[in-house]
Each structure stands twice: as C-alpha cells, then as structure tokens.
Design a protein around this motif. Sequence first.
Motif, PDB file in Angstrom:
ATOM      1  N   SER A   1       0.839  -1.260   0.247  1.00  9.18           N
ATOM      2  CA  SER A   1       0.117   0.100  -0.143  1.00  9.18           C
ATOM      3  C   SER A   1       0.953   1.286   0.081  1.00  9.18           C
ATOM      4  CB  SER A   1      -0.994  -0.036   1.222  1.00  9.18           C
ATOM      5  OG  SER A   1      -1.735  -1.235   1.365  1.00  9.18           O
ATOM      6  N   LEU A   2       1.784   1.303   0.856  1.00  4.87           N
ATOM      7  CA  LEU A   2       2.698   2.809   1.138  1.00  4.87           C
ATOM      8  C   LEU A   2       3.365   2.901  -0.315  1.00  4.87           C
ATOM      9  CD1 LEU A   2       4.173   2.279   4.524  1.00  4.87           C
ATOM     10  CD2 LEU A   2       2.114   3.546   3.981  1.00  4.87           C
ATOM     11  N   SER A   3       3.936   1.661  -0.972  1.00  6.15           N
ATOM     12  CA  SER A   3       4.642   2.110  -2.241  1.00  6.15           C
ATOM     13  C   SER A   3       3.735   2.486  -3.358  1.00  6.15           C
ATOM     14  CB  SER A   3       5.535   0.938  -2.504  1.00  6.15           C
ATOM     15  OG  SER A   3       4.700  -0.209  -3.073  1.00  6.15           O
ATOM     16  N   PHE A   4       2.533   2.115  -3.348  1.00  9.80           N
ATOM     17  CA  PHE A   4       1.549   2.355  -4.252  1.00  9.80           C
ATOM     18  C   PHE A   4       0.998   3.705  -3.996  1.00  9.80           C
ATOM     19  CE2 PHE A   4      -2.989   2.665  -5.479  1.00  9.80           C
ATOM     20  CZ  PHE A   4      -2.706   2.468  -7.012  1.00  9.80           C
ATOM     21  N   PHE A   5       0.761   4.155  -2.797  1.00  8.55           N
ATOM     22  CA  PHE A   5       0.418   5.488  -2.505  1.00  8.55           C
ATOM     23  C   PHE A   5       1.605   6.616  -2.759  1.00  8.55           C
ATOM     24  CE2 PHE A   5      -2.432   3.890   1.303  1.00  8.55           C
ATOM     25  CZ  PHE A   5      -3.198   3.598   0.249  1.00  8.55           C
ATOM     26  N   ARG A   6       2.774   6.102  -2.619  1.00  8.02           N
ATOM     27  CA  ARG A   6       3.789   6.914  -3.094  1.00  8.02           C
ATOM     28  C   ARG A   6       3.922   7.052  -4.752  1.00  8.02           C
ATOM     29  NH1 ARG A   6       6.939   4.422   0.967  1.00  8.02           N
ATOM     30  NH2 ARG A   6       7.667   2.932  -0.234  1.00  8.02           N
TER      31      ARG A   6
ATOM     32  N   MET B   1       1.171   6.986  -6.769  1.00 13.55           N
ATOM     33  CA  MET B   1       0.184   7.766  -6.903  1.00 13.55           C
ATOM     34  C   MET B   1       0.305   9.278  -6.685  1.00 13.55           C
ATOM     35  SD  MET B   1      -2.671   5.807  -7.623  1.00 13.55           S
ATOM     36  CE  MET B   1      -4.171   6.644  -7.328  1.00 13.55           C
ATOM     37  N   LYS B   2       1.137   9.431  -5.583  1.00 13.57           N
ATOM     38  CA  LYS B   2       1.339  10.974  -5.134  1.00 13.57           C
ATOM     39  C   LYS B   2       2.283  11.514  -6.300  1.00 13.57           C
ATOM     40  CE  LYS B   2       2.118  13.930  -1.306  1.00 13.57           C
ATOM     41  NZ  LYS B   2       2.291  14.189  -0.135  1.00 13.57           N
ATOM     42  N   SER B   3       3.445  10.722  -6.869  1.00 20.73           N
ATOM     43  CA  SER B   3       4.134  11.181  -7.474  1.00 20.73           C
ATOM     44  C   SER B   3       3.975  11.066  -9.168  1.00 20.73           C
ATOM     45  CB  SER B   3       5.823  10.422  -7.445  1.00 20.73           C
ATOM     46  OG  SER B   3       5.448   9.027  -7.835  1.00 20.73           O
ATOM     47  N   ASN B   4       2.769  10.629  -9.332  1.00 21.94           N
ATOM     48  CA  ASN B   4       2.164  10.339 -10.667  1.00 21.94           C
ATOM     49  C   ASN B   4       2.803   9.479 -11.411  1.00 21.94           C
ATOM     50  OD1 ASN B   4       0.254  10.882 -12.788  1.00 21.94           O
ATOM     51  ND2 ASN B   4       1.575  12.335 -13.939  1.00 21.94           N
ATOM     52  N   THR B   5       3.087   8.317 -10.861  1.00 26.28           N
ATOM     53  CA  THR B   5       3.841   7.075 -11.453  1.00 26.28           C
ATOM     54  C   THR B   5       2.940   5.887 -11.089  1.00 26.28           C
ATOM     55  OG1 THR B   5       5.466   7.044  -9.482  1.00 26.28           O
ATOM     56  CG2 THR B   5       6.224   8.256 -11.317  1.00 26.28           C
ATOM     57  N   ALA B   6       1.784   6.009 -10.756  1.00 27.53           N
ATOM     58  CA  ALA B   6       1.141   4.942 -10.544  1.00 27.53           C
ATOM     59  C   ALA B   6       0.949   3.726 -11.598  1.00 27.53           C
ATOM     60  CB  ALA B   6      -0.092   4.827 -10.026  1.00 27.53           C
ATOM     61  N   GLU B   7       0.889   4.443 -13.066  1.00 30.84           N
ATOM     62  CA  GLU B   7       0.940   3.671 -14.059  1.00 30.84           C
ATOM     63  C   GLU B   7       2.097   2.739 -14.262  1.00 30.84           C
ATOM     64  OE1 GLU B   7      -1.995   7.031 -14.768  1.00 30.84           O
ATOM     65  OE2 GLU B   7      -0.025   6.665 -14.064  1.00 30.84           O
TER      66      GLU B   7
ATOM     67  N   TRP C   1       4.021   2.152 -11.840  1.00 36.27           N
ATOM     68  CA  TRP C   1       4.331   1.215 -10.731  1.00 36.27           C
ATOM     69  C   TRP C   1       3.514  -0.155 -11.267  1.00 36.27           C
ATOM     70  CZ3 TRP C   1       1.273  -1.381  -7.221  1.00 36.27           C
ATOM     71  CH2 TRP C   1       1.825  -1.956  -5.926  1.00 36.27           C
ATOM     72  N   LEU C   2       2.174  -0.195 -11.736  1.00 35.41           N
ATOM     73  CA  LEU C   2       1.479  -1.235 -12.180  1.00 35.41           C
ATOM     74  C   LEU C   2       2.010  -1.916 -13.372  1.00 35.41           C
ATOM     75  CD1 LEU C   2      -1.914   0.072 -11.496  1.00 35.41           C
ATOM     76  CD2 LEU C   2      -0.755  -1.764 -10.262  1.00 35.41           C
ATOM     77  N   ASP C   3       2.617  -1.112 -14.404  1.00 34.55           N
ATOM     78  CA  ASP C   3       3.151  -1.544 -15.597  1.00 34.55           C
ATOM     79  C   ASP C   3       4.366  -2.659 -15.287  1.00 34.55           C
ATOM     80  OD1 ASP C   3       1.425  -0.477 -17.318  1.00 34.55           O
ATOM     81  OD2 ASP C   3       2.687   1.188 -17.742  1.00 34.55           O
ATOM     82  N   GLN C   4       5.254  -2.029 -14.202  1.00 35.84           N
ATOM     83  CA  GLN C   4       6.271  -3.063 -13.873  1.00 35.84           C
ATOM     84  C   GLN C   4       5.881  -4.387 -13.134  1.00 35.84           C
ATOM     85  OE1 GLN C   4       8.355  -0.442 -10.914  1.00 35.84           O
ATOM     86  NE2 GLN C   4       9.560   0.644 -12.566  1.00 35.84           N
ATOM     87  N   ARG C   5       4.745  -4.186 -12.486  1.00 31.04           N
ATOM     88  CA  ARG C   5       4.132  -5.472 -11.960  1.00 31.04           C
ATOM     89  C   ARG C   5       3.610  -6.256 -13.042  1.00 31.04           C
ATOM     90  NH1 ARG C   5       3.099  -6.083  -6.755  1.00 31.04           N
ATOM     91  NH2 ARG C   5       1.918  -7.978  -7.354  1.00 31.04           N
ATOM     92  N   THR C   6       3.010  -5.795 -14.159  1.00 31.50           N
ATOM     93  CA  THR C   6       2.413  -6.595 -15.185  1.00 31.50           C
ATOM     94  C   THR C   6       3.648  -7.241 -16.213  1.00 31.50           C
ATOM     95  OG1 THR C   6       0.597  -4.863 -15.590  1.00 31.50           O
ATOM     96  CG2 THR C   6       1.075  -6.210 -17.320  1.00 31.50           C
ATOM     97  N   GLN C   7       4.895  -6.448 -16.112  1.00 29.81           N
ATOM     98  CA  GLN C   7       6.038  -6.893 -16.916  1.00 29.81           C
ATOM     99  C   GLN C   7       6.688  -7.907 -16.180  1.00 29.81           C
ATOM    100  OE1 GLN C   7       8.416  -3.557 -17.313  1.00 29.81           O
ATOM    101  NE2 GLN C   7       7.014  -2.676 -18.758  1.00 29.81           N
TER     102      GLN C   7
END
Length: 480
Positions: free
Chosen positions: A47-52, A54-60, A62-68
């Motif tokens: 949660s904390l890394s995801f919130f970070r 989101m706040k830095s506008n890098t959530a896409e 973050w999730l792309d890296q998970r998908t890869q």
Amino acid sequence: MNSFITILLLIVPMIILLLTITKRRRSSSKRLPLPPGSLGLPIIGQSLSFFRAMKSNTAEKWLDQRTQKYGPISKLTLFGNPTVFISGLAANKFIFTSNSSGITSNQQSKSTRAILGDRNMLELVDHDHKRVRDALMLFLKPESLKDYVGKMDGGVREHLDMYWEGKQQVKVLPLMRRLTFDIICSLFCGFERGPKRDEFVDLFPKMVDGVWSVPINLPFTSYNRSLRATARMRKIVRNLIHEKRVQLENGASPHQDLITCLLSIRNDDNEELITEEEILQNVIFVMGAGYDTTSTLITFLVRLFANDPVVHASVLQEQEEIAKNNPSGESLTWEDLAKMKYTWRVAMETLRLFPPVFGGNRRALKDIEYDGHIIPKGWQIFWVAYKTHVDDRIFPEPTKFIPSRFENQASIPPYSFIPFGGGPRICPGMEYARIETLVAVHYLITRFSWKLCGDDSFSRTPLPVPSKGLPVQITSRKVW
C-alpha cells in the motif's frame, strides 16, 4: 479356488489403489494456483509504495512493472486486504459483468466501506442494487435532468461572477470543486448558500482523503480525520432528510431535489422504497462522486485549452456560435447542449488520458477461476482504467490527443473506454456530469481567456490533482 481368491485379494487392492491415485491426480490437476506475486507485510503490504507512486504520478509505471514481472494477474496487499490485480480488456469485461461471475458488483476497500457505509450503490448487489439505482435514475436520467439545465446555468454564472470576474489570477481546481459542489448542494440537497453549505465544503475534502487510505485509526492519520468528517456529514444529512420528509408531507414537490425525490418513491404497500440509511449513504456517495470527478474533468479541460491552441480555438468557435444565437443572454437549453458535439468529444478524449477514477475494487464471493489462477473467496480484486485507455490496439497513437476518436463510438470495443464504468454498472451520474461540464465550459471559454502560471504537472490523491491547484492568469472576454 483358494488360488483364485488369493489372486483376487491381490488384484482388488491394486485396482482400488490405482483408482485412488488417478482420482487424486485428476483432482490435483483441477486445482489452480494463486496468482504470482507477494502479499508483503500484513495489512500494509504494498500500500505505501503504491500511495507514493500515486502521489508522484507514477502509478501507471508502478503497475506496468508488476504486469511486466507477473503478467496481467498478480497478488499483493492493498488497503489492508489480500488483493488480486487484473488488467486489460478481458479484465474490464469480467469486472463490469460481475453479477454472474461470483464477485460483488463493486466491493469497496475496508477504508472506503468504513467511510461510505455498506448500503451505498458501490456495496449493494443484485435486487438491492437495482432498486437503489432505479430510484437514483428517476432523478438522474436525461428526461429529468432537462428540467435542471437552467438551474445549473444559473449556478455557473453566479459562480463566475463571484470568483472569476474582475480577478487577475485564480486557482482552477479549488474553484471548480466549489462550483460543482455548490450545484450539487442545490440540486441534490436543496440548500443554498449559507453556513450549512460552507461546513460541507470544509468536510468533503477531509472525507475523500481517507477513501484510499491505509485503515489505521490513529489521531494523526487521514483515515481518522475522514471518519470524523464523515460522522459530522451524516448527522447533517440525516437532519436534512427529516426536514425534507416533513416538507413532502406538507405538499412539497417531489422533484425539488434528490433527497425529496428518493423520499417520495413508494412500493406497492405505500411504504418508502428506499430506507433512510440508504438515502443518507447514497446521497453522500453521489455528492462525493460528482464533487471530485466532474471538477477534475473541467480543471483538466482548462489546462488543455491553455496548452493546445488548436483545440481551444475549435471549442471556442463551437461555443461562440451558440452564444451568438442567444443575444438576449437567456439560459442554455437542452437543444444548445446537443450542439456541443466537438466539445464533448474533447471532454471524452481528456477522460481517456486523465480518467478521474484511477481504478476500483471488487471482492470475491467464492473461489473464482480467472486466467488460469484461483482468486480466493473474500479476496479483493483491483482493476484500473488506464490499461485499455492507452492500448494502441484499441486507440491508435494512444499518447496523442485526438478527439475524433469519438466521432463513431460504435467502433470502440465495449469495456475498453471506462471512465464511467460499463455494462449494468455504468455510472448513473454520467449524463449529469456531461451537462454540468458542457455548461461550465460554455461560460468559461466565452467569458474568459487564460494562460498558465508556471508548472502544470499533477499527482494523484487518488484523483489527478494539478500542482498548486492549477493557477492561471485570466482576462475577461466579450459576453455575447
């Protein structure tokens, strides 16, 4: 005979053993694995890394890296719950046709459920969801909203007179939030300017801040502040419901606002169809949804017009034609809104690139087989909008702003463009958002010109929020 019995005694156990092994193998072959990934630390997880992100506008990213790393399905812990993240067109269709898929139609995270309650539209399923949705649609359907265009028009003009006219610089996002909230207060709750509305303006941001927070109820957390703000809001709305019920009994029109409309709906036994708690929770829910999402869309349209002179000129031309045909300055009509075709295509392309709702949650009602894995009963399912919005197989050149994509919406595959959801769960306030956006854009672009003051970057909290509220320098234009 004895030898036959001996052989039989040897063969039968072997046959039984063979059948047992075969059955176990078949059973084992049907057992699918959990999705790949790690749950991380209990409650906190990722949660904390995801919130970070989101706040830095890098959530896409973050999730792309998970998908890869893991593919289109993976497990993690978000918002205090074991979660499965799924993405793509198949995932969207699975999510929005969930009534027959063994998942709740829109199950919320623990923090969201604590703030919004368990009787709002996001939580209700099957008959209860349909009952409440149908009730809301009596007020929010286009045929009903036609009667409120004039009221929205007056609200927008009053707002611009108070907060824009005569100013040299304004911050767009807080003013758009104030605008959309003032209209919501008037149309949904029926109260105008005054202390009650001012208190709501203060409470709403505090409530929304806790919706995607880690559910740790300590005094210094946004979750705690949100819970306290929600408790106060519920008290105000409950008192308002009681007032509206008395007014209705004394002959008030059931169409004067959303609360009165919901109170007026009766079943076959002449009993209120929607309970008081359902009215309370769903009024707060639709107020929150309309307050943040539409204001974000209008803010990003202002940002777009400042950055793209070609789009700005085309929208301005369309809106000036409508203004010129109304020299007496009367309120916009339903027919005027129907002429704003290009403006709304621009709005939809903005929603594609900057969807106000980043994603959402469901919950598995039973063990579910999906994409070769098991999603265990009780686990949360997390989906996002952007994956299909930027899929070049659906939207060629996805990073480019091309409003003409939406000239023929039938060519866009179902469940690929989902800023308002899809299928039976499409947002009931979609038409309300369209009307409010078009009315606001009409008066903003015909009455003012503007340019950005510095940085126009943004973060997500969880909605996209421009830096410093998007300050712009404004100049009054000719009013037709």
